[in-house]
Design a protein around this motif. Structure first.
Motif, short mmCIF file in Angstrom:
data_model
loop_
_atom_site.label_atom_id
_atom_site.label_comp_id
_atom_site.label_asym_id
_atom_site.label_seq_id
_atom_site.Cartn_x
_atom_site.Cartn_y
_atom_site.Cartn_z
N GLY A 20 0.43 -1.23 0.04
CA GLY A 20 -0.16 0.14 0.04
C GLY A 20 0.83 1.17 -0.15
O GLY A 20 0.38 2.15 -0.52
N GLU A 21 2.16 1.51 0.04
CA GLU A 21 2.66 2.50 0.00
C GLU A 21 3.32 2.61 -0.92
O GLU A 21 4.17 1.85 -2.43
CB GLU A 21 4.56 2.58 0.95
N VAL A 22 3.73 3.92 -1.50
CA VAL A 22 4.67 4.71 -2.23
C VAL A 22 5.99 5.43 -1.24
O VAL A 22 5.80 5.89 -1.10
CB VAL A 22 4.26 6.27 -3.12
N VAL A 23 7.18 4.46 -2.06
CA VAL A 23 8.13 5.45 -1.55
C VAL A 23 9.36 5.27 -2.59
O VAL A 23 9.47 5.14 -4.06
CB VAL A 23 8.91 3.61 -1.08
N ARG A 158 0.56 -7.55 -13.83
CA ARG A 158 -0.61 -6.86 -13.01
C ARG A 158 1.03 -7.21 -11.26
O ARG A 158 0.68 -8.49 -11.04
CB ARG A 158 -1.05 -9.17 -12.87
N PRO A 159 0.78 -5.88 -11.81
CA PRO A 159 1.78 -6.41 -10.48
C PRO A 159 0.80 -6.19 -9.15
O PRO A 159 -0.13 -5.83 -9.03
CB PRO A 159 2.51 -4.93 -10.03
N ARG A 160 2.00 -6.26 -7.77
CA ARG A 160 1.33 -6.08 -6.21
C ARG A 160 2.84 -5.48 -5.92
O ARG A 160 2.37 -4.20 -5.14
CB ARG A 160 1.11 -7.25 -5.75
N TRP A 161 3.60 -5.18 -6.60
CA TRP A 161 4.68 -4.60 -6.01
C TRP A 161 5.24 -3.56 -7.66
O TRP A 161 5.90 -4.29 -8.67
CB TRP A 161 6.34 -4.35 -5.13
N LEU A 162 5.13 -2.37 -7.48
CA LEU A 162 5.40 -1.83 -8.75
C LEU A 162 6.46 -1.05 -9.11
O LEU A 162 6.43 0.07 -7.75
CB LEU A 162 4.24 -1.07 -9.50
N ILE A 186 -2.79 4.15 -8.56
CA ILE A 186 -2.34 2.58 -8.85
C ILE A 186 -2.17 2.13 -7.39
O ILE A 186 -2.45 0.95 -6.78
CB ILE A 186 -0.74 2.68 -9.87
N ARG A 187 -1.35 3.04 -6.34
CA ARG A 187 -1.26 2.79 -5.62
C ARG A 187 -2.81 2.42 -4.46
O ARG A 187 -3.03 1.60 -3.85
CB ARG A 187 -0.66 3.75 -4.39
N ALA A 192 1.76 -1.61 -4.47
CA ALA A 192 2.77 -0.92 -3.45
C ALA A 192 3.65 -0.17 -4.20
O ALA A 192 4.18 -1.07 -5.71
CB ALA A 192 3.15 -1.12 -2.94
N VAL A 193 4.39 0.92 -4.62
CA VAL A 193 4.82 1.29 -5.75
C VAL A 193 6.34 1.96 -5.09
O VAL A 193 6.70 2.65 -4.53
CB VAL A 193 4.49 2.13 -6.64
N LEU A 194 7.46 1.57 -5.91
CA LEU A 194 8.97 2.29 -5.27
C LEU A 194 8.93 2.98 -6.64
O LEU A 194 9.08 2.67 -7.77
CB LEU A 194 10.04 1.11 -4.89
#
Ligand SMILES: Nc1ncnc2c1ncn2[C@@H]1O[C@H](COP(=O)(O)OP(=O)(O)O)[C@@H](O)[C@H]1O
Ligand SMILES: [Mg+2]
Length: 249
Positions: A20-23, A158-162, A186-187, A192-194
């Protein structure tokens, strides 16, 4: 840790991305952002093996990549993608001779037809220009449009971590704002997005936390507000007009 030949590209850099984060990962050109994202995505291993076969650049990777607590350090790229760890490479990496629709479908090559159809529909909903550009070769599109295709390809997987490598690079402020909005959406859909960027300012509104790396080493980390209040970060990554920048979407 990643060594290219004898040059240390990353040293003791540890980053964490929670659901659930954007980092953000910030740092100047050559800081090691791409090396970090490529290593998490498994690409550095591909590169290391290829160079070893060719007798080219010697690449050494040490350290660990963990996904949900599981050690995935030795996993190849498709295994990571199947688990939802997906990289969107820098400089809008698209197949220039293929149409937008072909690019999007290729992005989902590891997924079923139905899954790809669903995620491509989602990508088009998020980025409406994709529909209009559907039959055009990606190489004919503007930088911003190509970036949308590149993000759409990643979504098709279909990312869960992008992992997004410099998605704003070379885009006008208006297009940057558009991509930043897309990252927020997206978040909101549970991914979750890095995101790596040279300059933090434009993405900071959607970032929960961030890391600053320089010459392959971690120099700073903190929440959005902590980063925003660091004078040195402001000077190096936000430019002089930070005070007038918006901090909320
Ligand atoms: N494939 C490579 N072979 C050798 N050195 C590399 C390679 N890729 C990157 N480097 C070096 O590693 C360092 C980090 O680069 P990079 O991860 O691309 O930084 P950034 O993405 O922050 O600009 C730089 O000094 C760069 O020159
Ligand atoms: Mg880079």
């Amino acid at each position: 840790m990643v060594f290219y030949e004898n040059a240390l590209a990353l040293n003791e850099v540890s980053v964490q991305l929670n659901p659930g984060e954007v980092v953000g990962v910030f740092g100047s050109n050559g800081a090691g952002k791409t090396t970090l994202l490529n290593t998490v995505a498994g690409l550095t291993l591909v590169y290391a093996r290829r160079e070893a076969r060719r007798g080219g650049v010697r690449v050494t990777v040490a350290g660990q990549v963990r996904l949900n607590g599981e050690d995935i350090t030795g996993w190849d790229v498709p295994e990571r993608v199947r688990r939802g760890l997906v990289l969107c490479r820098e400089r809008h990496a698209v197949f220039r001779d293929l149409t937008v629709s072909e690019n999007l479908r290729l992005g989902g090559y590891l997924r079923s037809r139905a899954e790809v159809a669903e995620s491509v529909a989602f990508a088009c909903e998020l980025m409406p220009p994709l529909r209009r550009l559907w039959r055009k070769p990606a190489g004919m599109l503007s930088g911003g449009e190509q970036q949308m295709v590149a993000i759409g390809m990643a979504l098709a997987a279909r990312p869960r971590w992008l992992l997004l490598d410099e998605p704003l690079l070379g885009l006008s402020p208006a297009l940057q704002a558009e991509i930043v909005r897309v990252v927020g959406e997206i978040r909101r859909h549970g991914v979750a997005v890095l995101v790596a960027e040279q300059y933090a300012r434009a993405v900071l509104p959607v970032v929960d936390r961030g890391y600053v790396i320089e010459s392959g080493a971690l120099v700073l980390s903190g929440t959005r507000s902590e980063l925003a209040s660091q004078a040195e970060v402001q000077a190096a990554y936000f430019g002089g007009s930070w005070a007038s920048a918006r901090t909320h979407p």
